[in-house]
Design a protein around this motif. Structure first.
Motif, mmCIF file in Angstrom:
data_model
loop_
_atom_site.group_PDB
_atom_site.id
_atom_site.type_symbol
_atom_site.label_atom_id
_atom_site.label_comp_id
_atom_site.label_asym_id
_atom_site.label_seq_id
_atom_site.Cartn_x
_atom_site.Cartn_y
_atom_site.Cartn_z
ATOM 1 N N VAL A 43 -11.093 0.128 -0.917
ATOM 2 C CA VAL A 43 -9.856 -0.516 -0.581
ATOM 3 C C VAL A 43 -9.467 -1.352 -1.756
ATOM 4 C CG1 VAL A 43 -8.429 -1.720 1.237
ATOM 5 C CG2 VAL A 43 -10.180 -0.385 1.865
ATOM 6 N N GLY B 70 -6.558 -3.792 -3.029
ATOM 7 C CA GLY B 70 -5.298 -4.417 -2.384
ATOM 8 C C GLY B 70 -5.180 -4.155 -0.799
ATOM 9 N N GLU B 71 -4.398 -3.548 -0.193
ATOM 10 C CA GLU B 71 -4.371 -2.841 0.874
ATOM 11 C C GLU B 71 -4.485 -1.396 1.154
ATOM 12 O OE1 GLU B 71 -2.068 -5.630 3.429
ATOM 13 O OE2 GLU B 71 -3.817 -6.121 2.492
ATOM 14 N N GLU B 72 -4.515 -0.705 -0.071
ATOM 15 C CA GLU B 72 -4.397 0.939 -0.228
ATOM 16 C C GLU B 72 -5.882 1.180 -0.091
ATOM 17 O OE1 GLU B 72 -1.664 3.538 -2.718
ATOM 18 O OE2 GLU B 72 -1.604 1.386 -3.319
ATOM 19 N N PRO B 73 -6.052 2.275 0.794
ATOM 20 C CA PRO B 73 -7.452 2.846 0.672
ATOM 21 C C PRO B 73 -7.250 4.212 -0.500
ATOM 22 C CG PRO B 73 -5.885 3.665 2.505
ATOM 23 C CD PRO B 73 -5.338 2.661 1.967
#
Ligand code: TYM
Length: 351
Positions: A181, A183-186
């Motif tokens: 992951v 930041g927030e992004e997978p």
């Protein structure tokens, strides 16, 4: 075992900043890590294309690595140009990274300040892209460097992240990489996020003439730095002449605030002795520089002379150094090619 990578440019004499900020850390990391240490000759032609004695410079950095205690059998010591995969990955990173990222680098701005674009090589602008390739072509995770390289390592992370995101689907399809992951992004990541190893009591060794300026190869005054080629007498002279303030040493680290020269000398002592600044001040707090400087001279000479002597011995017969570089180059090439096969596959090149 974690994989460590770092590089040193073969431009001019190595100095105490290079030793404490980088090489001494390289040595300490050998026990618990798999290490790759590189003489970055491709980087050396970015600022100045033609060098009088390039071969000698490359060999002397390799000699310094060995003399300082790096074991080239357990780890890898080589020169960058021997592994063309660095340049190949750098080209790909030139297409991943943005020009603006490069133009923002403070080192680029420092080196080009006052020059016009006709005088600056394209390679100097793209320098950090090659540096990212050096590290990521081995998918190394830990990079010991001095404080001045911090921004370049942040850029390395940005390049890895953009590659991972842009090629996310391709990486998944190729069946390689891991889910992380960011930041927030997978993201399905191929390149790791590198960790800089910058700490210790002397991450930025300052000039002996001016505690607000970095110790550097390019400073006009040789008194500003201790070179790894200096003999005991020269080291002693440079430390005795080092700029200080008139006060005694404080007994606590807090007291070094606003005293850059004192802070620098205490940091150097601590790094050479493998102690903290607090340890050093516990011993020398309240004493004058007239007492501290001779102790620092003794310590610096004791630590540096064996390295200097061994470097000189190694440089007498370069066939030994050349054999180390050849062997290291071969092993590095095999590892780098493994990554490049996967990278070409991820991008979609036919191979
Ligand atoms: P270079 O060749 O300028 O310096 C080699 C190492 O010495 C450190 N250093 C210092 N540390 C503390 N105080 C100082 N005054 C000081 N001066 C230099 C540098 O931080 C560096 O660790 N771009 C790099 C070489 C490089 C590299 C890489 C490093 C190329 N590819 C990949 C790590 C990973 C450089 O020019 O270092």
């Amino acid at each position: 075992k974690p994989l460590v990578f770092s590089g040193v440019q073969p431009t001019g004499n190595l100095h105490l900043g290079n030793y404490l900020g980088a090489i001494r850390k390289f040595v300490a990391l050998q026990d618990d890590n798999d290490c790759i240490y590189c003489v970055v000759d491709l980087h050396a032609i970015t600022a100045q294309l033609v060098h009088e004695d390039m071969r000698g410079q490359i060999r002397s950095i390799a000699a310094a690595f060995i003399a300082a205690g790096i074991d080239p059998k357990k780890h890898i010591v080589f020169n960058q140009s021997a592994v063309p995969q660095h340049a190949e990955l750098a080209w790909i990173f030139n297409c991943v990274a943005r020009i603006g990222w490069m133009e923002r680098m403070t080192q680029f701005k420092d080196k080009t300040g006052g020059k016009n674009a006709e005088q600056v090589s394209l390679g100097l602008l793209a320098y950090p892209s090659l540096m990212a390739a050096d590290i990521l072509v081995y998918r190394a995770t830990h990079v010991p460097v001095g404080d001045d390289q911090k921004q370049h390592l942040e850029l390395t992370r940005d390049i890895a992240q953009k590659f991972n995101i842009d090629f996310g689907n391709h990486i998944r399809k190729a069946g390689i990489g891991v889910d992380i992951v960011v930041g927030e992004e997978p993201v399905h990541a191929y390149f790791p996020m590198v960790e800089p190893l910058i700490g210790g009591p002397a991450p930025r060794v300052m000039s002996l003439r001016d505690g607000t300026k970095k110790m550097s190869k390019s400073d006009a005054s040789d008194l500003s730095r201790i070179n790894l080629t200096d003999d005991a007498e020269t080291i002693s002279k440079k430390i005795r002449k080092a700029k200080t303030d008139p006060d005694a040493l404080p007994s606590e680290v807090e007291g070094l605030k606003g005293r850059p020269e004192a802070d620098n000398l205490v940091g150097i002592y601590a790094a050479l002795a493998d102690k903290t600044k607090a340890d050093v001040l516990a011993e020398f707090g309240g004493q004058q520089f007239s007492a501290f400087k001779p102790a620092l001279v003794d310590l610096a000479v004791n630590v540096l002379s064996p390295i200097t002597d061994e470097m000189r011995r190694l440089m007498d017969d370069t066939s030994h150094i050349d054999a180390i570089l050849r062997d290291g180059g071969e092993r590095a090439r095999a590892r780098a090619e493994k990554t490049m096969k996967e990278v070409r596959d991820i991008i979609g090149f036919v191979q």
